[in-house]
Scaffold this motif. Structure first.
Motif, PDB file in Angstrom:
ATOM      1  N   LEU A  62      81.014  46.812  50.463  1.00  0.00           N
ATOM      2  CA  LEU A  62      81.980  47.276  49.457  1.00  0.00           C
ATOM      3  C   LEU A  62      81.909  48.783  49.213  1.00  0.00           C
ATOM      4  O   LEU A  62      82.713  49.310  48.436  1.00  0.00           O
ATOM      5  CB  LEU A  62      81.738  46.537  48.131  1.00  0.00           C
ATOM      6  CG  LEU A  62      81.965  45.023  48.151  1.00  0.00           C
ATOM      7  CD1 LEU A  62      81.735  44.440  46.764  1.00  0.00           C
ATOM      8  CD2 LEU A  62      83.359  44.679  48.647  1.00  0.00           C
ATOM      9  N   VAL A  71      88.998  44.944  46.535  1.00  0.00           N
ATOM     10  CA  VAL A  71      88.310  43.866  47.233  1.00  0.00           C
ATOM     11  C   VAL A  71      89.145  42.595  47.123  1.00  0.00           C
ATOM     12  O   VAL A  71      89.632  42.247  46.045  1.00  0.00           O
ATOM     13  CB  VAL A  71      86.883  43.629  46.683  1.00  0.00           C
ATOM     14  CG1 VAL A  71      86.891  43.249  45.203  1.00  0.00           C
ATOM     15  CG2 VAL A  71      86.173  42.556  47.497  1.00  0.00           C
ATOM     16  N   ALA A  86      80.903  44.586  43.258  1.00  0.00           N
ATOM     17  CA  ALA A  86      82.109  45.418  43.166  1.00  0.00           C
ATOM     18  C   ALA A  86      82.001  46.421  42.026  1.00  0.00           C
ATOM     19  O   ALA A  86      82.439  47.573  42.148  1.00  0.00           O
ATOM     20  CB  ALA A  86      83.335  44.521  42.979  1.00  0.00           C
TER      21      ALA A  86
END
Length: 244
Positions: free
Chosen positions: A48, A54, A82
């Protein structure tokens, strides 16, 4: 825009990645084969890094009570990673009418996934789609017995996975919805008739028998799987898709 696509090698994810890359975005497919395991969290931070968005297109390997644990663990791992990476938008794929089928363990698990996303720290979008054309064969196999296939008369509004992927890609590059977008196919059909059309197209001589209690969809009440008001309708019909 850099977009991390978990489940990026699957039926929907692989098509989403191609769409986004064709539009000039840096779409990165993430999966266990690339060293990213959403269940354990392994590789998530690296995967990430630098991502603006995402997409979580992973799915539980089972449709039973264990699916809740899968979605709880994977969503918690995803949102934590995230947030650490500074991702600005999280998107998941869910099912039209999913919150109106409490008797199905898998549908309850998908509702849990939606609730975890909504309560999480990231701006979000949920895309709810109807059943995919590609799943017709699997649905038939669940209740096949010799020369017959038992199916309920549940109304459905199926769509091509390619149209689902287009909808997901469109949401991914837009501003977070902080809500849900529903997408569905252009035609309403009962599940038993969908089965008959599928078998006829394949030259399969088995008979579809109407059985209101058959299979997973026997637990679906009324027309809750149909597109709600305001849903975006795809244009690809099932017969056109079969013909291709």
């Amino acid at each position: 825009m850099k977009i991390a696509v978990l489940g990026g090698t699957g039926l929907i994810g692989s098509q989403v990645v191609k769409i986004l890359q064709a539009e000039g975005h840096e779409a990165v497919p993430l999966s266990p084969s690339s060293g990213v395991d959403l269940l354990t969290g392994e590789g998530l931070d690296a995967g990430l890094k630098g991502a603006d968005v995402v997409l979580n297109l992973t799915n539980s390997p089972t449709f039973d009570e264990a699916s809740a644990d899968f979605f709880r663990t994977t969503m918690e791992n995803l949102l934590a990673a995230a947030q650490r990476a500074g991702v600005g938008h999280a998107v998941i794929l869910s099912i039209v009418g999913v919150d109106q089928v409490p008797d199905l363990a898998y549908y309850r698990a998908k509702v849990l996934q939606e609730e975890i996303l909504k309560a999480g720290p990231l701006p979000y979008s949920i895309v709810r789609a109807t059943q995919f054309f590609e799943f017709a064969g699997a649905i038939l196999s669940w209740t096949a017995d010799g020369d017959t296939v038992r199916l309920p008369g549940t109304p459905v509004q199926p769509m091509a996975s390619a149209d689902v992927a287009k909808a997901v890609a469109e949401v991914a590059v837009g501003a977070p919805l902080q809500g849900t977008r529903n997408v569905a196919g252009p035609e309403v059909i009962t599940l038993d008739e969908w089965g008959r059309i599928t078998l006829a197209a394949k030259g399969d001589e088995r008979t579809v028998v109407l059985d209101p209690a058959a299979g997973m969809f026997g637990a679906v009440p009324g027309d809750v799987l149909l597109a709600p008001e305001g849903a975006a309708l795809a244009t690809t019909t099932y017969r056109d898709w079969l013909a291709r």
